[in-house]
Design an enzyme around this catalytic site. Structure first.
Site, PDB file in Angstrom:
ATOM      1  N   MET A   9       0.887  -1.169  -0.039  1.00 33.91           N
ATOM      2  CA  MET A   9       0.077   0.110   0.070  1.00 33.91           C
ATOM      3  C   MET A   9       0.770   1.360   0.079  1.00 33.91           C
ATOM      4  SD  MET A   9      -3.446  -1.149   2.088  1.00 33.91           S
ATOM      5  CE  MET A   9      -2.764  -0.849   3.872  1.00 33.91           C
ATOM      6  N   HIS A  45       9.339  -3.261   3.603  1.00 32.70           N
ATOM      7  CA  HIS A  45       8.974  -3.484   2.117  1.00 32.70           C
ATOM      8  C   HIS A  45      10.241  -3.433   1.382  1.00 32.70           C
ATOM      9  CE1 HIS A  45       5.553  -0.723   3.410  1.00 32.70           C
ATOM     10  NE2 HIS A  45       4.936  -1.698   3.165  1.00 32.70           N
TER      11      HIS A  45
HETATM   12  P1  AMP Z   1       1.417  -3.015   3.471  1.00 35.52           P
HETATM   13  O1  AMP Z   1       2.240  -1.837   2.512  1.00 35.52           O
HETATM   14  O2  AMP Z   1       1.364  -2.719   5.085  1.00 35.52           O
HETATM   15  O3  AMP Z   1       0.179  -3.506   2.825  1.00 35.52           O
HETATM   16  O4  AMP Z   1       2.719  -4.105   3.409  1.00 35.52           O
HETATM   17  C1  AMP Z   1       3.015  -4.680   2.272  1.00 35.52           C
HETATM   18  C2  AMP Z   1       3.810  -5.786   2.377  1.00 35.52           C
HETATM   19  O5  AMP Z   1       4.976  -5.587   3.063  1.00 35.52           O
HETATM   20  C3  AMP Z   1       3.138  -6.868   3.222  1.00 35.52           C
HETATM   21  O6  AMP Z   1       3.483  -8.409   2.761  1.00 35.52           O
HETATM   22  C4  AMP Z   1       3.476  -6.872   4.680  1.00 35.52           C
HETATM   23  O7  AMP Z   1       3.157  -7.721   5.318  1.00 35.52           O
HETATM   24  C5  AMP Z   1       4.885  -6.652   4.412  1.00 35.52           C
HETATM   25  N1  AMP Z   1       5.700  -5.610   5.161  1.00 35.52           N
HETATM   26  C6  AMP Z   1       4.916  -4.734   6.145  1.00 35.52           C
HETATM   27  N2  AMP Z   1       5.890  -4.356   7.003  1.00 35.52           N
HETATM   28  C7  AMP Z   1       6.848  -5.240   7.131  1.00 35.52           C
HETATM   29  C8  AMP Z   1       7.917  -5.576   8.021  1.00 35.52           C
HETATM   30  N3  AMP Z   1       7.961  -4.715   9.048  1.00 35.52           N
HETATM   31  N4  AMP Z   1       8.454  -6.820   7.788  1.00 35.52           N
HETATM   32  C9  AMP Z   1       8.476  -7.358   6.809  1.00 35.52           C
HETATM   33  N5  AMP Z   1       7.436  -7.190   5.857  1.00 35.52           N
HETATM   34  C10 AMP Z   1       6.640  -6.232   6.114  1.00 35.52           C
END
Ligand code: AMP
Length: 297
Positions: free
Chosen positions: A32, A39
């Site tokens: 997102m 990320h």
């Molecule tokens: P989001 O933008 O929050 O939807 O996250 C996008 C992807 O990044 C998802 O697969 C999340 O699980 C991963 N993600 C977000 N924060 C972390 C983190 N601290 N460590 C590893 N992966 C992450």
């Protein structure tokens, strides 16, 4: 990376580019946006394992509830593109909501078991929004491998189940949670925290690692979880859930945990107005038998 990063806002343009890649391995990281080192770690894994890597940036309205933070979710496209370039991303798909959900849109995909406990109890419709958008993105990007963070462990298992149930060709890879030096799981939502709340927030991970040690040493499950919930509430959190489930089916644990399988201790808690989630695994190596792939950290 040899050529300049490509940025697509339209599904058709992405499709046309994808069709030129023939048999190359395509690694995909859906996000997102408001990118951080978590990320970036996923993007670097994709880069390492695949000839071509694709990032999507889309704040997906269907996974937000009516009283959640859709409007104020941080949107930082220019900076995200810089990070994407640094991670060697080949193409970014950054559609508008209308491009993904045009007028008259009426089809949704729902996983009906793993999506129900934990976050599913408190965010009705959330995982339905996630599975729907991820399936749509998979249809456009046609990834060979797709990378998801274990910080959102329930999302990872729901998506594995969807991939299995719907015979999706993409291999899903889980990437261990990337943390700040004080243990707080990196999250785009950490930017909402006041300086004081930011100091308190690492207590969540301390609580989880402490619980993991206690439960591995066969402490009684119910009272140990209850004490941890109380301790967090004392510190100023409002715990939504702090539970232990069996993996990969997410059935609630009700007795002593045995090391013949994997378990997840997961929590969601509000601190000020910010909802934070985190988790730890017990004996994650046992997941290999169920075909679930977790990358080395
Ligand atoms: P989001 O933008 O929050 O939807 O996250 C996008 C992807 O990044 C998802 O697969 C999340 O699980 C991963 N993600 C977000 N924060 C972390 C983190 N601290 N460590 C590893 N992966 C992450």
């Amino acid at each position: 990376m040899s050529s300049a990063i490509k940025v697509f806002h339209k599904a058709q343009a992405l499709r046309e580019w994808r069709s030129t890649l023939a048999n190359k391995r395509v690694g995909f990281v859906p996000t997102m946006g408001a990118l951080h080192q978590g990320h970036a770690t996923l993007l670097k894994k994709a880069r390492l394992e695949c000839e071509t890597s694709v990032l999507s940036i889309f704040v997906n309205p269907t996974q937000f509830g009516p009283n959640e933070d859709l409007a104020k979710y941080p949107r930082t496209l220019e900076r995200d593109l810089e990070i994407a370039k640094e991670c060697g991303v080949d193409a970014v798909f950054a559609p508008t909501p209308d491009e993904i959900y045009p007028q008259g849109y009426s089809t949704f995909v729902e996983e009906t078991e793993i999506s129900k406990p934990l976050c599913g109890r408190f965010r009705p419709g959330h995982f339905r929004g996630v599975t729907t958008v991820v399936l749509k993105l998979f249809n456009l990007v046609q990834p060979t491998l797709s990378y998801f963070g274990l910080k959102d462990a329930q999302q990872f298992f729901v998506l594995n189940q969807m991939a299995r149930d719907l015979n999706l060709p993409a291999q899903i890879v889980g990437v261990p949670t990337v943390r700040e030096p004080d243990g707080l799981a990196m999250s785009s939502r950490n930017s909402y925290l006041s300086p004081q709340a930011r100091e308190t927030a690492p207590a969540l991970y301390r609580c989880l690692t402490n619980l993991r040690a206690l439960l591995q040493a066969k402490a009684p499950l119910g009272p140990t979880l209850e004490k941890a919930r109380e301790d967090l509430n004392q510190l100023g959190f409002k715990v939504q859930y702090l539970d232990c489930v069996c993996l990969p089916d997410f059935k609630t644990a009700d007795g002593p945990l045995d090391d013949s399988r994997s378990w997840l201790i997961a929590l969601a808690a509000h601190l000020e107005k910010t909802r934070l989630i985190d988790n730890v695994f017990l004996w994650p190596e046992k997941l290999k038998e169920s075909g679930i792939r977790i990358a080395e950290s």
